[in-house]
Write an enzyme that holds these catalytic residues in place. Structure first.
Site, PDB file in Angstrom:
ATOM      1  N   ASP A  98     -10.202 -43.256  13.060  1.00 18.42           N
ATOM      2  CA  ASP A  98     -10.678 -44.535  13.287  1.00 18.42           C
ATOM      3  C   ASP A  98      -9.720 -45.085  14.392  1.00 18.42           C
ATOM      4  OD1 ASP A  98      -8.519 -44.654  11.656  1.00 18.42           O
ATOM      5  OD2 ASP A  98      -8.829 -46.405  10.807  1.00 18.42           O
ATOM      6  N   ARG A 119      -2.351 -47.733  14.662  1.00 22.95           N
ATOM      7  CA  ARG A 119      -1.481 -48.582  13.317  1.00 22.95           C
ATOM      8  C   ARG A 119      -1.425 -47.311  12.406  1.00 22.95           C
ATOM      9  NH1 ARG A 119      -7.188 -51.681  12.517  1.00 22.95           N
ATOM     10  NH2 ARG A 119      -8.220 -50.470  11.293  1.00 22.95           N
ATOM     11  N   ASP A 120      -0.959 -48.033  11.211  1.00 26.36           N
ATOM     12  CA  ASP A 120      -0.645 -47.320  10.028  1.00 26.36           C
ATOM     13  C   ASP A 120      -1.872 -46.910   9.312  1.00 26.36           C
ATOM     14  OD1 ASP A 120      -1.272 -49.638   9.119  1.00 26.36           O
ATOM     15  OD2 ASP A 120       0.455 -49.675   7.739  1.00 26.36           O
ATOM     16  N   GLU A 121      -2.882 -46.208  10.132  1.00 23.84           N
ATOM     17  CA  GLU A 121      -3.936 -45.759   9.345  1.00 23.84           C
ATOM     18  C   GLU A 121      -4.646 -44.438   9.891  1.00 23.84           C
ATOM     19  OE1 GLU A 121      -6.349 -48.863   8.860  1.00 23.84           O
ATOM     20  OE2 GLU A 121      -8.160 -47.835   7.928  1.00 23.84           O
ATOM     21  N   ASP A 123     -17.155 -44.132  10.773  1.00 24.33           N
ATOM     22  CA  ASP A 123     -17.081 -44.356  12.103  1.00 24.33           C
ATOM     23  C   ASP A 123     -17.662 -42.784  12.796  1.00 24.33           C
ATOM     24  OD1 ASP A 123     -15.165 -45.841  10.725  1.00 24.33           O
ATOM     25  OD2 ASP A 123     -14.013 -46.486  12.076  1.00 24.33           O
ATOM     26  N   TRP A 147     -20.742 -44.743   5.061  1.00 28.66           N
ATOM     27  CA  TRP A 147     -19.564 -43.857   5.293  1.00 28.66           C
ATOM     28  C   TRP A 147     -19.967 -42.493   4.446  1.00 28.66           C
ATOM     29  CZ3 TRP A 147     -19.783 -48.573   6.540  1.00 28.66           C
ATOM     30  CH2 TRP A 147     -18.674 -49.415   7.465  1.00 28.66           C
ATOM     31  N   GLU A 180     -11.836 -52.334  18.447  1.00 27.18           N
ATOM     32  CA  GLU A 180     -12.391 -52.242  16.999  1.00 27.18           C
ATOM     33  C   GLU A 180     -13.461 -53.486  16.616  1.00 27.18           C
ATOM     34  OE1 GLU A 180      -9.316 -52.734  14.097  1.00 27.18           O
ATOM     35  OE2 GLU A 180     -10.606 -51.924  12.641  1.00 27.18           O
ATOM     36  N   HIS A 240     -10.690 -47.823  19.089  1.00 29.39           N
ATOM     37  CA  HIS A 240     -11.803 -47.650  17.917  1.00 29.39           C
ATOM     38  C   HIS A 240     -13.181 -47.242  18.387  1.00 29.39           C
ATOM     39  CE1 HIS A 240     -10.103 -48.976  14.003  1.00 29.39           C
ATOM     40  NE2 HIS A 240     -11.468 -48.989  13.555  1.00 29.39           N
TER      41      HIS A 240
HETATM   42  C1  BGC Z   1     -11.047 -48.557   9.595  1.00 18.96           C
HETATM   43  C2  BGC Z   1     -12.547 -48.619   9.970  1.00 18.96           C
HETATM   44  C3  BGC Z   1     -13.256 -48.137   8.782  1.00 18.96           C
HETATM   45  C4  BGC Z   1     -13.162 -49.296   7.787  1.00 18.96           C
HETATM   46  C5  BGC Z   1     -13.910 -49.319   6.796  1.00 18.96           C
HETATM   47  C6  BGC Z   1     -10.951 -49.763   8.606  1.00 18.96           C
HETATM   48  O1  BGC Z   1      -9.828 -49.832   7.992  1.00 18.96           O
HETATM   49  O2  BGC Z   1     -10.329 -48.682  10.411  1.00 18.96           O
HETATM   50  O3  BGC Z   1     -12.901 -47.948  11.324  1.00 18.96           O
HETATM   51  O4  BGC Z   1     -14.455 -47.694   8.863  1.00 18.96           O
HETATM   52  O5  BGC Z   1     -11.850 -49.586   7.575  1.00 18.96           O
HETATM   53  O6  BGC Z   1     -14.027 -50.434   6.130  1.00 18.96           O
END
Ligand code: BGC
Length: 880
Positions: free
Chosen positions: A477, A481-483, A490, A542, A757, A778
């Site tokens: 995504d 960040r911490d993700e 996506d 998703w 984003e 994003h």
């Molecule tokens: C992500 C998104 C993702 C979404 C889903 C976020 O934290 O960055 O790109 O699809 O959560 O809700």
């Protein structure tokens, strides 16, 4: 003149080493400049030596002459391939007239280690095991060895639980990053094969490997380190050497290896890296290293996971960026000696620094995508990601160059700072002190788009940079960040745009397997792949990536094998959807499973800022119908007729449910949102008789917002295609062309260099959006890219003849543009399609490679069928 094959590839890769595909597929382009050029037959020869090929004695496979115009996805069908098999292949073509051309140049592929028994290496590790909150150092594992004969050929087979960087005799092996890559290590682990022949010779040699945490034991997303797969990185390596006289030497990881801590004092993909150059060990990766500070390694049991060859391109540096202006000194919270460097482009990657100063001086590096109003780094959106590196100088008067090994960041700005005690003692920092290295899975760039509007061209650049910043082992995504997770929603909305910009076939071959690994036993696919925790279904839009991504990849690359290999898992997924639907309706209230993220980040939300106003059950049912339709097409493609009929019924049930639940008796959609109307129209969910009214209502909804979108991740990609399909391309351009908020060009006008984003990640009125969810890299809204290629420029694939074997050229001008063009290095060869307003005419220029045909539809409605070559067409310009 004759036809000759060029650009020979095996499994989408050029000269792949260490594959484990037993029926690798071949493809080529055709060099034949004659108009209408076509291939009428091919002959592929595969031999175990170049010599046998030369003598026309292919011992592995001779396809014989096959009367066919196929030039891609031709599967090897010769002698069984075995571990380490090296194969040489070429292809000879007959042209349209049946004349045989010269053989192509020679290509190669090589098998890796196919069975566990091929590995005599043992897993080794070190005792380093830090508590969760501390970042561990990266150990060096090494082994010196002697060779007494010249080397004819050498291969290094290597992997790690964690990340490895291998060095042989003082040189880094390859230029890849973050190997072996990211898979669900509990199920699948990739290894790599390197040709290291040139790095070895008789005498003393040494193999040394740095081990990092990476995804295996480091932080993944918001989790503390060590919580996902394991706590201690480990190494498996096998160096196989063949000597001039045919004898072999094998050097494997075993208890004879030794380890030591080295200069990398702390490392983590998300948090950053600390390097103390004073702790470098002389000759650490060469023979003759003083190993007194090294201790014996520890054995480690074989992990219970499948060890397979990586099918995808490695992560590499794909761009180097230098700051365009001198750094600006800012007073940061860390130090008054802080300098901010602007790379002019938001990237994912690392910074390489060049500095000079006294030993022990530490340079701290911090990263940000944006600056705040005072010119300082905006880091609130990194959430808990520390994203900080540090380099401590050894004090080399000639200067020191450093870049981290086991971390990456998402950034445009780099801040270098140092403590005031070093003030005046470091060489002044300038533009040359920092270089940005953009890292991504090295998927070859294939697509280009340009037009007469510089803002739209910048949008295209931003979409491509969004892809560069996020296609790193998984389609993530965001990189900052911490993700940084492989969010399925996506990926699903962006995949077809991605396949235009770059050759993502091998990348998605890998990720589709990751989807298998992530799939739950009952059939659900979680919202991110690789999986993070015990999540079940990712919800509509998703988890549908399960079928959308393989389908789109199969269309872009004519890859039916991908569909066949994952048919069972895709079927299991849709069957779970069907079995948990109620009369065709999914995600109904009280359904007991995840109802989804809605039209994520849509602007029409009234009750919660991140979810739009389109009801969850409406989206669930619409997506169910769409994915059932995709499964019907997949089944048809594969010849599973009974299944196709079953999926058609599944879709009908969903469509019936949709009309029953979400359409009023008077024929209006119950949800008055743009997205509800877009889904209903894009996927033919309404009866014919009701479409015109629904389309009219969609126009009202857009008009109410003065022709601005209010959609989120799921609705946005549908706007321009739906307006175009229902005959209002003029309105598609109107919404697309909005320069003010919200719209695609709003961020562009505000200096964006990547996709944001949120539509309001930053606005002049409100400044930065909600920092809890505010990435500036994003790619999801970049899904508009496909419409730019296929409608503005007019270069589209034909689903009936996938892989751009046949191209649909139907440019639709508008938006005040005076020219547009797209090019694509497709599976079948390079295609170019463009148009321009030329002296009152609309002029189309088209270039088709040999063996490719197109249907050209001009704005005046005239249609032509054309074959390979250059073409030009004109029709009167009618201002749209
Ligand atoms: C992500 C998104 C993702 C979404 C889903 C976020 O934290 O960055 O790109 O699809 O959560 O809700």
């Amino acid at each position: 003149m004759a036809a000759r094959a060029i650009n020979l590839r095996t499994e989408y890769l050029t000269e792949p080493l260490g594959i484990d595909e037993l029926a690798p597929r071949f493809s080529w382009w055709i060099d034949d400049p004659r108009p209408g050029a076509r291939q009428s037959a091919y002959r592929v020869r595969v031999a175990s030596s170049p010599d046998l090929l030369e003598r026309d004695a292919p011992d592995l496979w001779d396809s014989g002459e096959v009367a066919s115009d196929r030039q891609a996805q031709i599967a090897y069908a010769g002698a069984a391939l075995t571990s380490r098999q090296r194969a040489y292949w070429d292809v000879t073509l007959r042209d349209a007239e049946g004349a045989r051309g010269p053989a192509s140049g020679r290509a190669t592929f090589e098998l890796g280690l196919l069975a566990r028994a091929d590995w005599s290496a043992d897993w080794i590790t070190t005792p380093i095991e830090e508590p969760n909150l501390t970042l561990p150092p990266a150990p060096i594992l090494r082994r010196g060895f002697r060779l007494d004969r010249p080397v004819r050929r050498a291969r290094l087979y290597i992997t790690a639980l964690g990340l490895y960087e291998a060095h042989l005799n003082g040189r880094r092996v390859g230029d890849d990053y973050f190997r072996p890559g990211w898979t669900d290590y509990q199920q699948r682990l990739h290894y790599q094969t390197y040709d290291v022949t040139a790095a070895l010779g008789p005498g003393e040699n040494a193999l040394a490997v740095l081990l990092g945490d990476g995804w295996y034991s480091g932080r993944v997303a918001h989790l503390e380190r060590g919580l996902l797969y394991g706590t201690r990185p480990a190494l498996l390596a096998q160096l196989e050497i063949e000597h001039d006289d045919g004898s072999t030497t094998r050097l494997v990881t075993d208890e004879q290896w030794r380890w030591s801590e080295g200069p990398i004092r702390a490392q983590d993909l998300v948090e950053g890296e600390e390097y103390d150059a004073r702790r470098e060990i002389a000759r650490w990766d060469e023979a003759g290293c003083d190993e007194r500070g090294f201790a014996p390694v520890l054995p480690r049991a074989w992990p219970d996971t499948a060890l397979v060859a990586a099918p995808n391109e490695p992560v590499r540096v794909v761009r180097e960026l230098v700051p365009l202006v001198e750094p600006v000194r800012v007073a940061s919270s860390w130090s008054r000696n802080a300098y901010v460097f602007d790379l002019g482009q938001n990237i994912a990657g690392i910074a390489r620094i060049g500095v000079q100063g006294p030993p022990g001086a530490t340079i701290r590096l911090r990263y940000a995508e944006m600056l705040d109003a005072e010119g300082k780094l905006y880091t609130a959106n990194l959430r808990s990601a520390r994203a900080t590196d540090a380099y401590t100088l050894r004090g080399d008067p000639a200067g020191e160059v450093w870049a981290p090994t086991f971390t990456f960041h998402g950034f445009r700005y780099v801040e270098l700072s140092y403590h005031e005690q070093w003030e005046g003692r470091l060489r002044p920092l300038d533009r040359g002190s920092v270089t940005g290295l953009a890292l991504m899975s090295a998927t070859p760039e294939t697509g280009a788009f340009t037009c007469s509007d510089p803002l739209v061209n910048q949008l295209q650049a931003n979409i491509q940079w969004g892809q560069r910043g996020n296609f790193l082992e998984a389609p993530t995504d965001c990189p900052q960040r911490d993700e940084r997770l492989g969010w399925t929603g996506d990926a699903q909305v962006f995949v077809s745009t991605a396949a235009f910009n770059m050759d993502v076939a091998a990348f998605f071959t890998k990720w589709t397997r990751d989807c298998d690994d992530a799939q739950r036993p009952a059939g659900q696919l979680p919202s991110f792949v690789p999986r993070l925790h015990e999540q079940n279904d990712g919800g509509p839009g998703w988890s549908d990536a399960r079928v959308v991504c393989p389908w789109e990849i199969s269309l872009a690359y004519d890859d039916t094998r991908l569909l066949a290999r994952h048919y069972a898992t895709m079927t299991r997924w849709i069957d779970w959807q069907a079995s948990t639907a109620r009369d065709g309706v999914r995600c109904y209230d009280g359904c007991g499973y995840y109802q989804g993220y809605s039209d994520w980040l849509a602007l029409d939300a009234t009750w919660q800022s991140r979810r739009g106003a389109t009801p969850l059950d409406l989206i669930g049912t619409a997506y169910f119908a769409r994915s059932a339709e995709i499964m019907r097409r997949i089944a048809t493609t594969l010849g599973h007729e009974a299944d196709a009929a079953r999926f058609a019924r599944m879709r009908e049930e969903a469509v019936a449910g949709f009309n029953r639940e979400f359409v009023t008796p008077a024929g209006r959609l119950s949800a008055q949102t743009q997205t509800a109307h877009l889904m209903a129209l894009a996927w033919d969910l309404l009866p014919e008789s009701r479409r015109a009214a629904a389309f009219a209502r969609l126009l009202d909804l857009l008009a109410e917002r003065d022709w601005h979108l209010s959609t989120g991740f799921l609705g946005t990609p549908l706007i321009c295609p739906v307006l175009t399909r229902f005959g209002r391309v003029d309105l598609a351009y109107r919404v697309f062309g909005q320069r003010d908020y919200p719209g695609w060009l709003f961020p562009v006008g505000n200096g964006a260099t990547t996709m944001w984003e949120r539509w309001n990640s930053w606005t002049p009125e409100a400044g930065f959006g909600d920092a809890g969810m505010n990435s500036f890299n994003h790619y999801a809204y970049g899904a508009i890219g496909r419409w730019m290629y296929d409608t503005i420029a007019g270069l589209a694939l034909d689903p009936a003849r996938p892989g751009y074997k046949h191209v649909l050229v139907a440019p639709q001008p508008g938006g005040g543009l005076t020219h547009a063009r797209a090019s694509l290095r497709s599976l079948h060869g390079p295609i170019e399609s463009g148009w321009a307003l030329d002296g009152g005419d609309f002029r189309v220029d088209l270039l088709l490679p040999p063996n490719v045909t197109a249907t050209v539809t001009l704005p005046d409605g005239s249609v032509r069928e054309v074959a390979a070559g250059r073409h030009q067409f004109r029709c009167p310009w009618v201002a749209p």
